[in-house]
Structures are given as C-alpha cells and as structure tokens.
Design a protein around this motif. Structure first.
Motif, PDB file in Angstrom:
ATOM      1  N   PHE A 300      47.500  38.516  39.832  1.00  0.00           N
ATOM      2  CA  PHE A 300      46.260  37.920  40.319  1.00  0.00           C
ATOM      3  C   PHE A 300      45.260  37.739  39.191  1.00  0.00           C
ATOM      4  O   PHE A 300      44.668  36.668  39.031  1.00  0.00           O
ATOM      5  CB  PHE A 300      45.645  38.788  41.420  1.00  0.00           C
ATOM      6  N   MET A 301      45.043  38.793  38.393  1.00  0.00           N
ATOM      7  CA  MET A 301      44.047  38.717  37.327  1.00  0.00           C
ATOM      8  C   MET A 301      44.476  37.739  36.239  1.00  0.00           C
ATOM      9  O   MET A 301      43.627  37.085  35.623  1.00  0.00           O
ATOM     10  CB  MET A 301      43.799  40.098  36.724  1.00  0.00           C
ATOM     11  N   GLY A 309      41.419  39.252  31.839  1.00  0.00           N
ATOM     12  CA  GLY A 309      40.908  40.226  32.796  1.00  0.00           C
ATOM     13  C   GLY A 309      41.413  41.627  32.560  1.00  0.00           C
ATOM     14  O   GLY A 309      42.299  41.874  31.735  1.00  0.00           O
ATOM     15  N   VAL A 310      40.866  42.555  33.315  1.00  0.00           N
ATOM     16  CA  VAL A 310      41.245  43.966  33.275  1.00  0.00           C
ATOM     17  C   VAL A 310      41.683  44.379  34.671  1.00  0.00           C
ATOM     18  O   VAL A 310      40.940  44.195  35.635  1.00  0.00           O
ATOM     19  CB  VAL A 310      40.062  44.845  32.825  1.00  0.00           C
ATOM     20  N   GLY A 475      40.442  43.767  39.965  1.00  0.00           N
ATOM     21  CA  GLY A 475      40.213  43.813  38.527  1.00  0.00           C
ATOM     22  C   GLY A 475      38.882  43.181  38.178  1.00  0.00           C
ATOM     23  O   GLY A 475      38.097  42.804  39.062  1.00  0.00           O
ATOM     24  N   LEU A 476      38.619  43.088  36.884  1.00  0.00           N
ATOM     25  CA  LEU A 476      37.357  42.537  36.402  1.00  0.00           C
ATOM     26  C   LEU A 476      37.614  41.506  35.316  1.00  0.00           C
ATOM     27  O   LEU A 476      38.600  41.591  34.578  1.00  0.00           O
ATOM     28  CB  LEU A 476      36.457  43.643  35.842  1.00  0.00           C
ATOM     29  N   ALA A 477      36.700  40.563  35.225  1.00  0.00           N
ATOM     30  CA  ALA A 477      36.780  39.546  34.177  1.00  0.00           C
ATOM     31  C   ALA A 477      35.372  39.162  33.768  1.00  0.00           C
ATOM     32  O   ALA A 477      34.540  38.830  34.617  1.00  0.00           O
ATOM     33  CB  ALA A 477      37.540  38.323  34.663  1.00  0.00           C
ATOM     34  N   ALA A 478      35.091  39.228  32.481  1.00  0.00           N
ATOM     35  CA  ALA A 478      33.763  38.885  31.969  1.00  0.00           C
ATOM     36  C   ALA A 478      33.652  37.379  31.775  1.00  0.00           C
ATOM     37  O   ALA A 478      34.610  36.718  31.376  1.00  0.00           O
ATOM     38  CB  ALA A 478      33.512  39.598  30.642  1.00  0.00           C
ATOM     39  N   ASN A 479      32.468  36.842  32.065  1.00  0.00           N
ATOM     40  CA  ASN A 479      32.198  35.439  31.767  1.00  0.00           C
ATOM     41  C   ASN A 479      32.270  35.219  30.264  1.00  0.00           C
ATOM     42  O   ASN A 479      31.836  36.063  29.477  1.00  0.00           O
ATOM     43  CB  ASN A 479      30.824  35.040  32.301  1.00  0.00           C
TER      44      ASN A 479
END
Length: 512
Positions: A300-301, A309-310, A475-479
């Motif tokens: 997904f990420m 992403g993380v 998860g996370l993803a920075a702009n």
C-alpha cells in the motif's frame, strides 16, 4: 521501504520548571552565500491576507510572518521571536522573553505590547482553528516589561508552546487590524508586497531583518495558481522551489539538476472503522483484526508514496519526539497474513461471502488498493469515493463500515489525538470514537508538563486505539519539496513552514 532520517534534538523537560532557551542554530554553508536574486516558489496557496484568519496558508504566510516559537525537525519546540521561554511546574504559566531589536516591516521595534495585542486579537476576534481553541483556555496575558510576556492558562495545556508557532506576530498598525487585515506588517525576512489572489505574491526582502546578514535573496515570488504543472515549470527554469507528488519527486531526485527534500512531519495513512454506530459483524474486534491482517502495508505505502513512505503502526515518523520504537517493532500487521485473517473470521462465526462492506473514501487512487486487499477474504465491497465535502457528509451519517484516509502534518501531536476524543472536532474520519478511558488518557497527557510522563500517557492512549481496532495505521509519507540544484540553504520545515529556526527562505540563496 525508506525510513526517514530525521535529526533528534534534546527537548528539555522536568517535573519542576521547564525552560527553553538559546541562540538559533548556527548556519554554515559549503560556499559563501550570494546576495540577490528572486526565488520562484510554489507550494500551497494563500486564502487571506489576514495571518490570524488563514485556513491553510502557512506555506506562504511564513515568508513574511513569524511567531514566538518554531517547531524543530523532531517535533519539539524551540524559540524564534522569543529568545527563550519558561513553563511553570504546574504547566499553567508561560513566560516568553522576546529577542532584542526585532523590527516590523515598517521599522517599528516589536515590543511585548505588540505580542499582547496579537494574543488578544486571536482570543477575541478569531472564531475557528486550533489556536482559537487554545486561546479560550488563556486566563490572563501580561507584559511585566517591554521584552517579557506572561501568559497564564486556566488549566495546564502542554500543546500551547507548539501551537504558538502558528500565532503570527503582526503589527497592530496593519491596515484592517480591527476587522480583517488587508496588508499585514510583520517581522519576517520578506515583506507582504504585491498580492494578486490566486495568481502570485511578490515579497521583497526585509532589509532590517533581525537575523544578521539575512535574507540573502532580494525577493520571493510565490506562485498561487492551481492550474500550473509545477514540476514542468521547474524543469523549464520558471520555478525554483515547488511541492510535487511523490511519484514526480522520485523522478526529479534521479536528476542531478534537482534536489528533493521532505517536510519533517508526514501525512499518516490509515483505515478506520465506524466506531459511533457500528453494525454487525464489523463491531466485533476479531473481524476488524481479520481485515487488518488482509492488508499488505508495504504494498500500500509503495503505491501511495512511490517508495518514499514508512510502514509503521504509529501516527509519527521515526525520529519524531513521540515515536516509540518498541511499539513499531511489535506491529503484528507489519505483514499481511490471510490465514490468520480467515481463522479469526471463522472464530467470529462470520462468512465473508454473505457480508458487504460499506467503504467510504475521498476520490483518490490509494483507497482502491485496500478495497482489493479485503476482497481477497471473500467480502463484497461497496466502495463510495467522494469529494472532500461529500466524504465528510457521508462519514458524518455513520452509515458505513470502513474507510481509508490520510491526515497531514500537525504542529503538535495532540492535534491528532483530539480527533479521536468523544467530543473532538470533526471526528468523522476516525469513525466517531466514543471512549471515556481514551478521553481520560489524552486529557491527562495534555495536562502533563513533564515530557516523559506525557509521552507515556499518549502511548497508553495509542495502545488503546490499537487494541480496540478503532484505527489501523498503514504508514506515513512526507510531502516532497523539489528544488533546482542552484537553490542553496533551503530546508523544508516540520509542517509547511517556509521559514523556521533551522531552515527556510531566510537562509536560502541562489548559486546562479
């Protein structure tokens, strides 16, 4: 997956008085910064000239407006227009010591009276936003002398120091001060110049800026148009610093003519269930757990963030003040397990072929990935993808079972937890959780001045969210911020700030 490499800073806290002080970080460059040049900048828009009334203009406003505090790379708070600040042992009194010689764009020296006027204006004239809510807890604001501001709260409120990073200090002489500010007079490295709404803002340098030798640029020109391909314009040499999608960022990062840097905070992607009015069998934690086991977070990420992403089970990135490594390492859903998912459904007496999941999302591509994954268990899925207003309305009806959403950077972690409280603002994305114990833990964290104890309380709250399967983080993803190689010294902020203590446009220069 790529793990963000964020620097850690020491965040001073104790059960006694809490103090924050010190000079701004010393900035060093590989070469002597060149003076002059106009930076062509395009990230987000500018919806109002009034810094206290913005609804998402931080990426432009902080070109010319500054605050008493700033958010560092790990989410902790550091001094900015205030050279230091102290928090009383009970967490109710904040004492800010202002920097000497800070001048507004009209040449006036900033004083404690000016800061008081800004706090009072936000408290009495601004109805919406996180800061307005915090200001309602302010009991008194006083100025013992021209460089000291003392703010006393009715109750302890730990997020205040971070949130003060978005209370812009504007001269009370600004046109429209008593109603809506039309031409803000601030303290930033650039002045509010010519503004053409939805077209551009030209911001000339503040020649008597308080940070010696800065800014290096003669002006910043912010492109505010929505219908422009920013990456294409940068490739053509028409822009210098732009916000780009993750897939475009990946392409640009491979080109030596460009550099790509992320914001220090990230958007977190999650699946939430209907927690306000859940219907069977989706009210059963075993069914929710089974659906979580069906999700391949890494896949997904990779799709949602183009490999940047993380994968984690938390709301913040590794390196953030509130990230907990042991919780991350214990993520039982780090990898999918369809066998466990099917066993859980069998144990719950659920035949997925007989059930239809009402699935709501924004009109994005990434929710469809989750839809396809849960279908592997045999569930039928009715996926309704709506625009922002439509999704908010549908979610607020609580006639759905599951969603997939994302939530962007925030100045303080409380602004994430508050959405999951029983009386929290706009809780619909998180399924309208109603949990008195969760509320108690979050409120206790907010009232705790000591960092270590506050972190433990927030972590307990998060474990409760995970154990109840209210929300499952994917998860996370920075702009991503892309820039031409000729742009030197620019470092994106924690949120969208283009000017902060450790980076941004004040410290930026052009090599060509």
């Amino acid at each position: 997956m790529t793990i963000a490499n964020l620097s850690r800073r020491t965040f001073l806290a104790s059960t006694a008085a809490v103090g924050f002080a010190g000079l701004l970080p010393h900035v060093t460059f590989a070469a002597e910064p060149a003076k002059g040049g106009v930076l062509k900048y395009a990230t987000l828009g500018l919806d109002t000239a009034d810094p206290h009334r913005h609804t998402g203009s931080i990426a432009v406003q902080q070109i010319y407006a500054e605050a008493l505090t700033s958010i560092s790379a790990d989410g902790s708070v550091e001094p900015f227009l205030a050279e230091s600040f102290d928090i009383s042992p009970d967490g109710k009194m904040y004492t800010f010591r202002l920097r000497e010689g800070v001048t507004f764009h009209n040449g006036d020296v900033m004083t404690a009276a000016d800061v008081l006027a800004n706090i009072e204006r936000v408290k009495t004239k601004v109805a919406g936003g996180w800061l307005a809510s915090a200001m309602k807890l302010v009991d008194t604001v006083t100025a013992p002398d021209a460089r000291t501001v003392v703010l006393t709260m009715r109750e302890p409120y730990a997020p205040l120091a971070n949130l003060m990073s978005e209370l812009w200090i504007v001269s009370p002489k600004s046109d429209g001060w008593d109603d809506t500010i039309k031409t803000p007079i601030c303290t930033g490295p650039f002045r509010f110049g010519e503004w053409q709404p939805k077209v551009k803002l030209t911001a000339p340098a503040h020649t008597t800026y308080w940070r010696k030798g800065m800014p290096y640029l003669s002006a910043v020109e912010a492109d505010l148009r929505d219908d422009v391909d920013k990456a294409l314009a940068m490739r053509a040499g028409d822009m210098d610093v732009v916000y780009v999608r993750a897939d475009i960022a990946k392409q640009l990062a491979a080109d030596p003519n460009f550099a790509v840097k992320p914001l220090k905070d990230a958007a977190w992607f999650f699946v939430a269930f209907n927690n306000r009015k859940p219907r069977k069998p989706f009210d059963d934690p075993r069914v929710r757990q089974a659906l979580a086991y069906a999700v391949d977070k890494a896949a997904f990420m990779n799709f949602a963030a183009a490999g940047s992403g993380v994968v984690t089970n938390q709301m913040v990135l590794p390196g953030n003040l509130y990230f907990d490594q042991s919780t991350h390492d214990a993520d039982v859903h780090a990898k999918p397990d369809l066998d466990k998912a099917r066993a859980l459904l069998k144990d719950a007496g659920v035949d997925p072929a007989k059930e239809t999941i009402e699935f709501v999302s924004w009109q994005e591509n990434y929710p469809q990935v989750i839809v396809q994954m849960v279908r592997k268990l045999g569930f039928k899925v009715n996926h309704v993808a709506l625009d922002d207003l439509g999704a908010q309305k549908r979610l607020g009806q609580y006639d759905w079972d599951m969603n997939c959403m994302s939530s962007g950077p925030r100045a303080d972690i409380f602004l994430r937890y508050v959405r999951m409280m029983s009386d929290g603002p706009n809780p619909v994305l998180w399924g309208g959780i109603q949990d008195a114990e969760l509320d108690r833990l979050v409120k206790a964290a907010v009232a705790e001045p000591a960092l270590d104890k506050r972190k433990a309380l927030y972590l307990d709250a998060w474990h409760r969210v995970m154990d109840k399967y209210y929300v499952v983080v994917l998860g996370l993803a920075a702009n991503q911020i892309a820039m031409r190689a000729a742009v030197k010294g620019y470092e994106p902020g924690f949120t969208w700030s283009p000017n902060w203590a450790s980076g941004g446009v004040a410290q930026t220069w052009l090599a060509d």
